[in-house]
Write a protein that holds these residues in place. Structure first.
Motif, short mmCIF file in Angstrom:
data_model
loop_
_atom_site.label_atom_id
_atom_site.label_comp_id
_atom_site.label_asym_id
_atom_site.label_seq_id
_atom_site.Cartn_x
_atom_site.Cartn_y
_atom_site.Cartn_z
N GLY A 75 0.81 -1.56 -0.06
CA GLY A 75 -0.08 0.00 -0.39
C GLY A 75 0.99 1.36 -0.62
O GLY A 75 0.23 1.94 -0.76
N VAL A 76 1.95 1.47 0.43
CA VAL A 76 2.43 2.06 0.48
C VAL A 76 3.11 2.51 -0.50
O VAL A 76 3.40 3.78 -1.05
N ARG A 77 4.29 1.71 -0.79
CA ARG A 77 4.82 1.42 -2.36
C ARG A 77 3.60 2.33 -3.57
O ARG A 77 3.83 3.46 -4.44
N ARG A 78 2.30 1.98 -2.96
CA ARG A 78 1.83 2.28 -4.64
C ARG A 78 1.14 3.82 -4.05
O ARG A 78 1.09 4.28 -4.97
N LEU A 79 1.43 4.06 -3.28
CA LEU A 79 0.77 5.42 -2.52
C LEU A 79 1.96 6.23 -2.63
O LEU A 79 1.56 7.60 -3.32
N SER A 80 3.31 5.91 -3.06
CA SER A 80 4.34 6.68 -3.11
C SER A 80 4.89 6.87 -3.95
O SER A 80 5.45 7.27 -4.77
N GLY A 81 3.88 5.79 -5.13
CA GLY A 81 4.38 6.06 -6.79
C GLY A 81 5.25 4.42 -7.23
O GLY A 81 5.73 4.61 -8.04
N GLY A 82 5.91 4.21 -6.38
CA GLY A 82 6.37 3.02 -6.33
C GLY A 82 5.60 1.66 -7.74
O GLY A 82 4.68 2.42 -7.31
N SER A 83 6.74 0.85 -7.98
CA SER A 83 6.16 -0.26 -8.65
C SER A 83 5.22 -1.29 -7.91
O SER A 83 5.31 -1.50 -6.50
N GLY A 84 4.36 -1.57 -8.38
CA GLY A 84 3.29 -2.26 -8.10
C GLY A 84 3.95 -3.68 -7.15
O GLY A 84 4.41 -3.37 -6.20
N ARG A 85 3.10 -5.06 -7.79
CA ARG A 85 4.07 -6.29 -6.82
C ARG A 85 5.60 -6.66 -6.95
O ARG A 85 6.31 -6.89 -7.70
N ARG A 86 6.00 -7.52 -5.67
CA ARG A 86 7.66 -7.74 -6.02
C ARG A 86 7.37 -9.24 -5.47
O ARG A 86 6.62 -8.66 -4.21
#
Length: 87
Positions: free
Chosen positions: A76-87
């Motif tokens: 969720g934090v990755r998505r909100l901060s503009g990071g890439s999707g799944r890892r």
């Protein structure tokens, strides 16, 4: 920066996760044994097998809930901060 964003969420999610894991353990224990409460480690009326089984089950449920919350929160934090999707 991502760690800073995750810290407050992680704290709240950790508390909520502990409550959910405790509830889930009680439900699983009740369904599997018919008893409302799991035995305490010092309960003289219960055998080693039941006490260790309860401890292992409780530990597994808490670990699964914690991993799910940590993983979901990080995604969720990755998505909100503009990071890439799944890892």
């Amino acid at each position: 920066m991502k760690n800073l964003l995750y810290k407050p969420f992680g704290l709240i999610a950790g508390v909520a996760g502990g409550l959910v894991a405790g509830w889930a353990f009680k439900q699983v224990w009740r369904l599997s044994t018919g008893d409302d409460d799991a035995p305490d480690a010092t309960d003289a009326d219960k055998g080693w097998g039941e006490i260790l089984t309860a401890a292992a089950l409780q530990g597994a449920i808490f670990a699964i809930v914690k991993a799910a919350i940590d993983r979901g929160g990080a995604a969720g934090v990755r998505r909100l901060s503009g990071g890439s999707g799944r890892r």
